[in-house]
Design a protein around this motif. Structure first.
Motif, PDB file in Angstrom:
ATOM      1  N   TYR A  23       4.587   1.033  -8.698  1.00 25.22           N
ATOM      2  CA  TYR A  23       3.551   0.039  -8.942  1.00 25.22           C
ATOM      3  C   TYR A  23       4.091  -1.366  -9.172  1.00 25.22           C
ATOM      4  O   TYR A  23       3.470  -2.344  -8.760  1.00 25.22           O
ATOM      5  CB  TYR A  23       2.696   0.496 -10.125  1.00 25.22           C
ATOM      6  CG  TYR A  23       2.075   1.849  -9.886  1.00 25.22           C
ATOM      7  CD1 TYR A  23       1.171   2.044  -8.839  1.00 25.22           C
ATOM      8  CD2 TYR A  23       2.409   2.947 -10.676  1.00 25.22           C
ATOM      9  CE1 TYR A  23       0.620   3.299  -8.595  1.00 25.22           C
ATOM     10  CE2 TYR A  23       1.856   4.199 -10.445  1.00 25.22           C
ATOM     11  CZ  TYR A  23       0.963   4.363  -9.404  1.00 25.22           C
ATOM     12  OH  TYR A  23       0.421   5.595  -9.159  1.00 25.22           O
ATOM     13  N   ASP A  29       2.234   1.632  -3.466  1.00 26.15           N
ATOM     14  CA  ASP A  29       1.161   2.074  -4.354  1.00 26.15           C
ATOM     15  C   ASP A  29       0.975   3.581  -4.208  1.00 26.15           C
ATOM     16  O   ASP A  29       0.853   4.312  -5.194  1.00 26.15           O
ATOM     17  CB  ASP A  29      -0.125   1.330  -4.012  1.00 26.15           C
ATOM     18  CG  ASP A  29      -1.259   1.665  -4.974  1.00 26.15           C
ATOM     19  OD1 ASP A  29      -1.005   1.774  -6.189  1.00 26.15           O
ATOM     20  OD2 ASP A  29      -2.398   1.837  -4.508  1.00 26.15           O
ATOM     21  N   ALA A  70       0.831  -1.206   0.000  1.00 28.41           N
ATOM     22  CA  ALA A  70       0.000   0.000   0.000  1.00 28.41           C
ATOM     23  C   ALA A  70       0.866   1.256   0.000  1.00 28.41           C
ATOM     24  O   ALA A  70       0.561   2.248  -0.678  1.00 28.41           O
ATOM     25  CB  ALA A  70      -0.927  -0.005   1.217  1.00 28.41           C
ATOM     26  N   HIS A 106      -5.364  -1.615  -9.482  1.00 31.66           N
ATOM     27  CA  HIS A 106      -5.004  -0.205  -9.658  1.00 31.66           C
ATOM     28  C   HIS A 106      -3.559  -0.069 -10.127  1.00 31.66           C
ATOM     29  O   HIS A 106      -3.264   0.682 -11.074  1.00 31.66           O
ATOM     30  CB  HIS A 106      -5.203   0.536  -8.334  1.00 31.66           C
ATOM     31  CG  HIS A 106      -4.683   1.938  -8.347  1.00 31.66           C
ATOM     32  ND1 HIS A 106      -3.462   2.297  -7.796  1.00 31.66           N
ATOM     33  CD2 HIS A 106      -5.202   3.080  -8.867  1.00 31.66           C
ATOM     34  CE1 HIS A 106      -3.265   3.590  -7.971  1.00 31.66           C
ATOM     35  NE2 HIS A 106      -4.300   4.101  -8.611  1.00 31.66           N
ATOM     36  N   CYS A 114       4.954  -2.717  -5.874  1.00 31.22           N
ATOM     37  CA  CYS A 114       3.691  -2.940  -5.171  1.00 31.22           C
ATOM     38  C   CYS A 114       3.110  -4.304  -5.528  1.00 31.22           C
ATOM     39  O   CYS A 114       2.725  -5.087  -4.651  1.00 31.22           O
ATOM     40  CB  CYS A 114       2.700  -1.826  -5.524  1.00 31.22           C
ATOM     41  SG  CYS A 114       0.993  -2.138  -5.013  1.00 31.22           S
ATOM     42  N   ARG A 158      -6.136  -3.203  -5.023  1.00 31.60           N
ATOM     43  CA  ARG A 158      -4.862  -2.462  -5.112  1.00 31.60           C
ATOM     44  C   ARG A 158      -4.015  -2.994  -6.266  1.00 31.60           C
ATOM     45  O   ARG A 158      -3.398  -2.214  -7.000  1.00 31.60           O
ATOM     46  CB  ARG A 158      -4.103  -2.596  -3.798  1.00 31.60           C
ATOM     47  CG  ARG A 158      -2.819  -1.766  -3.741  1.00 31.60           C
ATOM     48  CD  ARG A 158      -2.140  -1.940  -2.391  1.00 31.60           C
ATOM     49  NE  ARG A 158      -3.082  -1.666  -1.322  1.00 31.60           N
ATOM     50  CZ  ARG A 158      -3.183  -2.374  -0.212  1.00 31.60           C
ATOM     51  NH1 ARG A 158      -2.370  -3.406  -0.011  1.00 31.60           N
ATOM     52  NH2 ARG A 158      -4.060  -2.069   0.716  1.00 31.60           N
ATOM     53  N   LYS A 159      -3.991  -4.299  -6.442  1.00 31.80           N
ATOM     54  CA  LYS A 159      -3.221  -4.865  -7.540  1.00 31.80           C
ATOM     55  C   LYS A 159      -3.786  -4.412  -8.879  1.00 31.80           C
ATOM     56  O   LYS A 159      -3.032  -4.092  -9.813  1.00 31.80           O
ATOM     57  CB  LYS A 159      -3.226  -6.394  -7.466  1.00 31.80           C
ATOM     58  CG  LYS A 159      -2.402  -7.051  -8.563  1.00 31.80           C
ATOM     59  CD  LYS A 159      -2.336  -8.572  -8.392  1.00 31.80           C
ATOM     60  CE  LYS A 159      -1.479  -9.202  -9.478  1.00 31.80           C
ATOM     61  NZ  LYS A 159      -1.347 -10.674  -9.323  1.00 31.80           N
ATOM     62  N   LYS A 165      -9.590  -6.212  -0.876  1.00 31.65           N
ATOM     63  CA  LYS A 165      -8.808  -4.989  -0.750  1.00 31.65           C
ATOM     64  C   LYS A 165      -7.483  -5.082  -1.496  1.00 31.65           C
ATOM     65  O   LYS A 165      -7.090  -4.171  -2.230  1.00 31.65           O
ATOM     66  CB  LYS A 165      -8.577  -4.732   0.746  1.00 31.65           C
ATOM     67  CG  LYS A 165      -7.830  -3.463   1.056  1.00 31.65           C
ATOM     68  CD  LYS A 165      -8.015  -3.040   2.520  1.00 31.65           C
ATOM     69  CE  LYS A 165      -7.785  -4.166   3.486  1.00 31.65           C
ATOM     70  NZ  LYS A 165      -7.863  -3.709   4.892  1.00 31.65           N
TER      71      LYS A 165
END
Length: 333
Positions: free
Chosen positions: A138, A133, A130, A167, A141, A164-165, A160
């Motif tokens: 990225y 990110d 996070a 994004h 991340c 995030r992955k 969650k």
């Protein structure tokens, strides 16, 4: 053959001041003086020199204890909480540092990633993802997310971490990977730790909003990553020396310069070279004091074992295992 009795500019660098090696080195310097130093300098072969050194008084009496493990869940949680504070303050660099310390201290069973003991470890990896990110790193991340999932990240939190992955993958223009991740996130909202159905619906809406980027084309794709070529610093042409395809060496007035041929993004590795020399740091890092200088394997005692040292020192040849230093455009981590 002249023999230096001092380490010169390396004194105090290779061995920590006051440590076992430092104290032994000082004792050794006092032992090898005058006629003994001349006698050592007159020896011609490495085997003779090794035997000479092995015959010095007290050389086998140095006491070394294996370093205790830094794995401590209480300490790891403490670092994680500090990372959380920095993350809430949007200080992603500091958050990354403290999450990394938490990961280093957290007990983990790497041989069995499915071991329940790895739950805390997986959550700390997710927390660090996070932070990266938020910092725009990225690729790193996604690597932390994948490792977190490998080590048993709780199923009720999948919604969650896959969001995030997705994004991060969109930012990297890895649209196929992004769609797969967001679809998994959407499917797992119903199994999440979100209590109220209204809140679950709102979260589903947020994921679907992210997925609208896929509506602009019928065929999704992953953009090709710019990979660097293998490093060959000591041999080969300049153009082969571990550079990204985005870079080239140009000549201007007889001088060579490294110039970009394409847009450079955060986390792009532009140049990576194999060093001419690798030095084992016996005092620092997780492996500090635990590397055998003969074969570079881990060991419990920070000095060569006496079992095979006579044989090895007589035949020792320098064998380098490549270490690689990368120049990362992010400049933060």
């Amino acid at each position: 053959m002249p023999v230096q009795s001092k380490m010169g500019k390396f004194e105090g660098v290779l061995f920590a001041e006051g440590g076992d090696f430092d104290l032994y080195y000082r004792k050794l310097k006092k032992s090898v003086q005058g006629d003994k130093l001349k006698q050592f300098g007159a020896l011609n072969t490495p085997e003779d020199r090794a035997n000479f050194l092995l015959g010095l008084p007290d050389i086998n009496n140095i006491k070394v204890e294996a370093a205790t493990s830094i794995r401590n869940l209480e300490k790891a949680v403490e670092f994680k909480e500090k990372g959380n504070d920095f993350f809430r303050a949007r200080q992603y660099g500091e958050a990354f540092k403290h999450y990394t310390l938490a990961i280093q201290h957290c007990p983990v069973n790497e041989e069995n990633p499915e071991d329940p003991i790895n739950r805390d470890y997986s959550i700390m990896l997710a927390n660090r993802s996070a932070a990266m990110d938020g910092a725009g790193l990225y690729d790193a991340c996604i690597k932390d997310i994948d490792r977190s999932l490998k080590f048993g990240y709780p199923r009720e939190l999948w919604y969650k971490i896959y969001k995030r992955k997705g994004h991060a993958a969109i930012k990297m223009k890895q649209y196929i990977i992004a769609k797969e991740a967001l679809e998994i996130a959407l499917k797992n909202v119903g199994r999440s730790d979100i209590k109220k159905e209204k809140d679950r619906d709102n979260y589903r809406m947020r994921i679907r909003k992210q997925m609208t980027v896929f509506n602009v084309t019928k065929s999704l794709y992953n953009c090709e990553k710019a990979e660097r070529s293998p490093s060959c610093l000591a041999k080969g042409e300049d153009s082969d020396r571990g550079m990204s395809k985005k870079m080239k060496i140009a000549e201007d007035g007889g001088k060579k310069a490294l110039v970009a041929e394409d847009n450079i993004e955060p986390e792009d590795v532009l140049v990576a070279v194999d060093p001419y020399v690798a030095v084992v740091n016996v005092t620092g890092g997780r492996a500090g004091g635990k590397i055998c200088p003969y074969n570079l394997d881990k060991m419990f005692n920070p000095i060569p074992c006496s079992l095979e040292v006579k044989k090895h020192l007589g035949l020792l040849k320098l064998e380098m295992k490549p270490a690689r230093d990368s120049i990362n455009m992010s400049g933060q981590f």
